[in-house]
Design an enzyme around this catalytic site. Structure first.
Site, PDB file in Angstrom:
ATOM      1  CG  HIS A 136     -77.020 -21.363   7.690  1.00  9.26           C
ATOM      2  ND1 HIS A 136     -77.744 -22.401   8.223  1.00  9.26           N
ATOM      3  CD2 HIS A 136     -77.634 -21.018   6.516  1.00  9.26           C
ATOM      4  CE1 HIS A 136     -78.757 -22.678   7.419  1.00  9.26           C
ATOM      5  NE2 HIS A 136     -78.702 -21.862   6.376  1.00  9.26           N
TER       6      HIS A 136
ATOM      7  CG  ASP B 229     -54.607 -48.695  24.424  1.00  5.52           C
ATOM      8  OD1 ASP B 229     -55.065 -47.547  24.567  1.00  5.52           O
ATOM      9  OD2 ASP B 229     -54.803 -49.397  23.415  1.00  5.52           O
TER      10      ASP B 229
ATOM     11  N   GLY C 150     -46.954 -47.619  16.584  1.00  6.35           N
ATOM     12  CA  GLY C 150     -47.750 -48.500  17.458  1.00  6.35           C
ATOM     13  C   GLY C 150     -48.979 -49.053  16.756  1.00  6.35           C
TER      14      GLY C 150
ATOM     15  N   GLY D 213     -70.156 -56.612  19.151  1.00  4.78           N
ATOM     16  CA  GLY D 213     -70.773 -55.412  18.572  1.00  4.78           C
ATOM     17  C   GLY D 213     -70.186 -54.128  19.117  1.00  4.78           C
TER      18      GLY D 213
ATOM     19  N   GLY E 256     -62.891 -56.903  22.412  1.00  2.00           N
ATOM     20  CA  GLY E 256     -62.193 -56.056  23.362  1.00  2.00           C
ATOM     21  C   GLY E 256     -60.684 -56.215  23.273  1.00  2.00           C
ATOM     22  NE  ARG E 257     -56.425 -52.834  21.210  1.00  2.00           N
ATOM     23  CZ  ARG E 257     -55.744 -53.512  20.284  1.00  2.00           C
ATOM     24  NH1 ARG E 257     -56.387 -54.254  19.391  1.00  2.00           N
ATOM     25  NH2 ARG E 257     -54.419 -53.473  20.253  1.00  2.00           N
TER      26      ARG E 257
HETATM   27  C1  LIG Z   1     -58.807 -51.646  14.610  1.00  2.00           C
HETATM   28  C2  LIG Z   1     -58.569 -50.550  15.614  1.00  2.00           C
HETATM   29  C3  LIG Z   1     -59.063 -49.284  15.371  1.00  2.00           C
HETATM   30  C4  LIG Z   1     -58.843 -48.264  16.276  1.00  2.00           C
HETATM   31  N1  LIG Z   1     -59.345 -47.029  16.000  1.00  2.00           N
HETATM   32  C5  LIG Z   1     -59.134 -46.026  16.871  1.00  2.00           C
HETATM   33  C6  LIG Z   1     -59.613 -44.718  16.579  1.00  2.00           C
HETATM   34  O1  LIG Z   1     -60.245 -44.481  15.551  1.00  2.00           O
HETATM   35  N2  LIG Z   1     -59.360 -43.734  17.465  1.00  2.00           N
HETATM   36  C7  LIG Z   1     -58.656 -43.972  18.629  1.00  2.00           C
HETATM   37  O2  LIG Z   1     -58.447 -43.043  19.398  1.00  2.00           O
HETATM   38  N3  LIG Z   1     -58.185 -45.194  18.921  1.00  2.00           N
HETATM   39  C8  LIG Z   1     -58.410 -46.216  18.075  1.00  2.00           C
HETATM   40  N4  LIG Z   1     -57.899 -47.452  18.357  1.00  2.00           N
HETATM   41  C9  LIG Z   1     -57.174 -47.635  19.636  1.00  2.00           C
HETATM   42  C10 LIG Z   1     -55.751 -47.109  19.528  1.00  2.00           C
HETATM   43  O3  LIG Z   1     -55.077 -47.797  18.496  1.00  2.00           O
HETATM   44  C11 LIG Z   1     -55.027 -47.283  20.858  1.00  2.00           C
HETATM   45  O4  LIG Z   1     -55.771 -46.663  21.877  1.00  2.00           O
HETATM   46  C12 LIG Z   1     -53.646 -46.648  20.813  1.00  2.00           C
HETATM   47  O5  LIG Z   1     -52.857 -47.225  19.801  1.00  2.00           O
HETATM   48  C13 LIG Z   1     -52.941 -46.815  22.164  1.00  2.00           C
HETATM   49  O6  LIG Z   1     -51.685 -46.262  22.114  1.00  2.00           O
HETATM   50  P1  LIG Z   1     -50.499 -46.774  23.037  1.00  2.00           P
HETATM   51  O7  LIG Z   1     -49.334 -45.915  22.703  1.00  2.00           O
HETATM   52  O8  LIG Z   1     -50.940 -46.867  24.424  1.00  2.00           O
HETATM   53  O9  LIG Z   1     -50.211 -48.271  22.585  1.00  2.00           O
HETATM   54  P2  LIG Z   1     -50.003 -49.001  21.202  1.00  2.00           P
HETATM   55  O10 LIG Z   1     -50.433 -48.164  20.064  1.00  2.00           O
HETATM   56  O11 LIG Z   1     -50.612 -50.332  21.408  1.00  2.00           O
HETATM   57  O12 LIG Z   1     -48.430 -49.121  21.069  1.00  2.00           O
HETATM   58  C14 LIG Z   1     -47.675 -49.901  21.937  1.00  2.00           C
HETATM   59  C15 LIG Z   1     -46.395 -50.315  21.247  1.00  2.00           C
HETATM   60  O13 LIG Z   1     -45.537 -50.914  22.225  1.00  2.00           O
HETATM   61  C16 LIG Z   1     -44.895 -52.016  21.634  1.00  2.00           C
HETATM   62  N5  LIG Z   1     -44.433 -52.914  22.702  1.00  2.00           N
HETATM   63  C17 LIG Z   1     -45.171 -53.689  23.539  1.00  2.00           C
HETATM   64  N6  LIG Z   1     -44.372 -54.350  24.390  1.00  2.00           N
HETATM   65  C18 LIG Z   1     -43.096 -53.990  24.100  1.00  2.00           C
HETATM   66  C19 LIG Z   1     -41.816 -54.334  24.628  1.00  2.00           C
HETATM   67  N7  LIG Z   1     -41.672 -55.182  25.646  1.00  2.00           N
HETATM   68  N8  LIG Z   1     -40.725 -53.776  24.073  1.00  2.00           N
HETATM   69  C20 LIG Z   1     -40.850 -52.904  23.041  1.00  2.00           C
HETATM   70  N9  LIG Z   1     -42.025 -52.538  22.509  1.00  2.00           N
HETATM   71  C21 LIG Z   1     -43.131 -53.080  23.030  1.00  2.00           C
HETATM   72  C22 LIG Z   1     -45.997 -52.605  20.756  1.00  2.00           C
HETATM   73  O14 LIG Z   1     -45.435 -53.465  19.778  1.00  2.00           O
HETATM   74  C23 LIG Z   1     -46.613 -51.350  20.155  1.00  2.00           C
HETATM   75  O15 LIG Z   1     -45.953 -50.952  18.996  1.00  2.00           O
HETATM   76  C24 LIG Z   1     -58.095 -48.500  17.460  1.00  2.00           C
HETATM   77  C25 LIG Z   1     -57.565 -49.776  17.704  1.00  2.00           C
HETATM   78  C26 LIG Z   1     -57.798 -50.798  16.800  1.00  2.00           C
HETATM   79  C27 LIG Z   1     -57.218 -52.151  17.063  1.00  2.00           C
END
Ligand SMILES: Cc1cc2nc3c(=O)[nH]c(=O)nc-3n(C[C@H](O)[C@H](O)[C@H](O)COP(=O)(O)OP(=O)(O)OC[C@H]3O[C@@H](n4cnc5c(N)ncnc54)[C@H](O)[C@@H]3O)c2cc1C
Length: 476
Positions: free
Chosen positions: A450, A318, A46, A187, A277-278
């Protein structure tokens, strides 16, 4: 955990292979269920593994090394200017991603999870039509479907330009090149982390933030040391300022600003990173053929078992709401699967830690002071400045603070906040204290090693008690 239930013979289809989806798929397989996992990438991972947490932290590690090597002259050691080979750096980052996602692919096979590379659409509540990445379609009918489709970068229409000079977090992590000047719009933590990387690699980075401070929502005393350092490494930090327009020119993007801190109302930057944001990926084709309801902000609505308004469909990660963090996503994945398996579970954590991997790092868990103020809630706060920490001094990084947010009557730990190098690794202790219902005295009586930065958690509790030997504070 309950013993075997009939639910353990179910077929589960998981849409999305991020931390939410793969955690759910793997646990379901471990519980004996038949599992199909669908994602567009060749392996699970992901956003987190392919274009989020992992690649950003690999690059931040390199940024830290560069910054430390430059700081070393204060200790009598000079390394000279770093020579940066962007192709090798990109290779390092991509290697980490490949190893981790490949590992997940292996784990998926070992568990006999059917992995389908493609995009899923709903035919009805339990039937999915998958358009495969390599061509062709496949239909999967399952007993339960878990939506784990994650999120994507939010887009501001006025800042949309179809040029590689305009980046989002995904293209910024691709690290095509290091621009001479970079404007980060937003930011928040992603903008600041990526800005830190580009600044260390040699870009002149400016940050523009609409509100009055960096990291809106975080406690101001935690943000202060970070802002102070960022003022040194960034060319400019423009607060209370919005970007009103962007236009591509031959040598960059001309950006128009509107805000009190802006001297010139427009400026040209070689590249612009928009990080505002996302947005949840809840526009899944065919979702209207199910009973799933989506709220106003686009999040799929779920109950504490992560079940949607359609009893056959669960949703996690998410796509169901804030905080959009990987560890929250994977825990929800586990809860949903256990709920499907018939276990009595609910997702109701007392604290979800958040870490900003800047330099210094900021981390918090549970109640923040800002939140308490907003809710007019009475709290007691105990603070330990890292200037009094032996370990912080040995690292030459006393720009830190550890604070405990306590119930004023019972002194139960409701929240922990920190700023300082490496505090992202320390917040887990605070999270455990909150979850275990610890009181400040528990932290004070727990012997910490420590000299470590972890001592600052114990020392904050000692300050509260007036028994700190490292600081002088009169007894309460
Ligand atoms: C630059 C950046 C840095 C980050 N750093 C951190 C961090 O340090 N610590 C932290 O906890 N979080 C961090 N995050 C947030 C974190 O990446 C997300 O919270 C996390 O990936 C969410 O997981 P998820 O499984 O909900 O979704 P995602 O990781 O978004 O995975 C969802 C997957 O579903 C797939 N998908 C979507 N629709 C379909 C469909 N119809 N059919 C098949 N597949 C589909 C997508 O392609 C994706 O691969 C960061 C995010 C970014 C962008």
């Amino acid at each position: 955990m309950n013993s075997m239930t009939d639910n353990q013979n179910l077929h589960i289809a998981v849409i999305g292979g991020g931390p939410a989806g793969y955690a759910a798929a793997f646990l379901a397989a471990d519980l004996g269920m038949k599992v199909t996992l669908i994602d567009a990438e060749p392996n699970p991972g992901g956003v987190c593994l392919y274009r989020g947490c992992i690649p950003s932290k690999a690059l931040l590690h390199v940024a830290k090394l560069i910054n430390e090597s430059q700081h070393a002259k204060n200790w009598g050691i000079e390394f000279g200017e770093p020579k940066i080979n962007v192709d090798r750096l990109r290779g390092f980052k991509e290697g980490v991603v490949k190893k981790l996602t490949g590992g997940l692919g292996q784990l998926s096979k070992q568990r006999k999870v059917t992995y389908i590379q493609g995009k899923a659409a709903f035919e009805n509540s339990t039937t999915l039509r998958i358009t495969k990445t390599g061509g062709g379609e496949e239909t999967v009918t399952a007993d339960r479907v878990i939506i784990a489709t994650g999120s994507r970068p939010a887009v501001i229409p006025t800042l949309k330009l179809d040029t590689p000079r305009m980046m989002d977090s995904t293209s910024a992590l691709d690290l095509a090149e290091v621009p001479k000047s970079l404007l980060v719009v937003g930011g928040g933590y992603i903008g600041l982390e990526l800005g830190t990387v580009y600044a260390a690699l040699g870009s002149k980075v400016s940050v523009v933030e609409m509100t009055g401070g960096l990291l809106p929502g975080a406690d101001r005393d935690l943000v202060a040391p970070l802002q102070k350092r960022m003022e040194k490494i960034f060319a400019a930090i423009l607060l209370n300022t919005t970007v009103t327009g962007v236009k591509e020119e031959s040598n960059g993007i001309r950006v128009n600003f509107d805000g009190v801190d802006v001297k010139g109302k427009e400026k040209v930057f070689e590249k612009v990173l928009v990080s505002v944001g996302r947005k949840p990926n809840s526009e899944i084709p065919g979702l209207d053929k199910t009973g799933v309801k989506v709220g106003q902000r686009g999040f799929v609505q779920v109950n504490k078992q992560l079940q949607t308004d359609d009893p056959a469909i669960y949703a996690i990660g998410d796509v169901v709401g804030e905080p959009m963090l990987a560890h929250k996503a994977s825990h929800e994945g586990r809860t949903a699967v256990e709920a499907i398996a018939g276990h009595k579970v609910a997702f109701e954590p007392n604290a979800i830690p958040a870490v900003v991997f800047t330099d210094p790092e900021i981390a918090w868990a549970g109640l923040t002071e800002t939140q308490a103020q907003k809710e007019n809630r009475e709290i007691k706060v105990a603070k330990f400045p890292w200037a009094a920490s032996g370990r912080a001094m040995t690292l030459d990084r006393t720009d830190g603070l550890t604070k405990l947010i306590l119930d004023p009557q019972t002194e139960r730990v409701l929240g922990v906040g920190m700023v300082g190098v490496g505090c992202g690794d320390l917040i887990a202790e605070g999270t455990l204290a909150i979850e275990m219902g610890a009181v400040a005295k528990d932290l004070e009586l727990t012997i910490h090693p420590h000299p470590t930065l972890s001592e600052t958690i114990m020392q904050a509790a000692e300050v509260l008690d007036g028994t700190s030997t490292d600081l002088y504070r009169p007894k309460r």
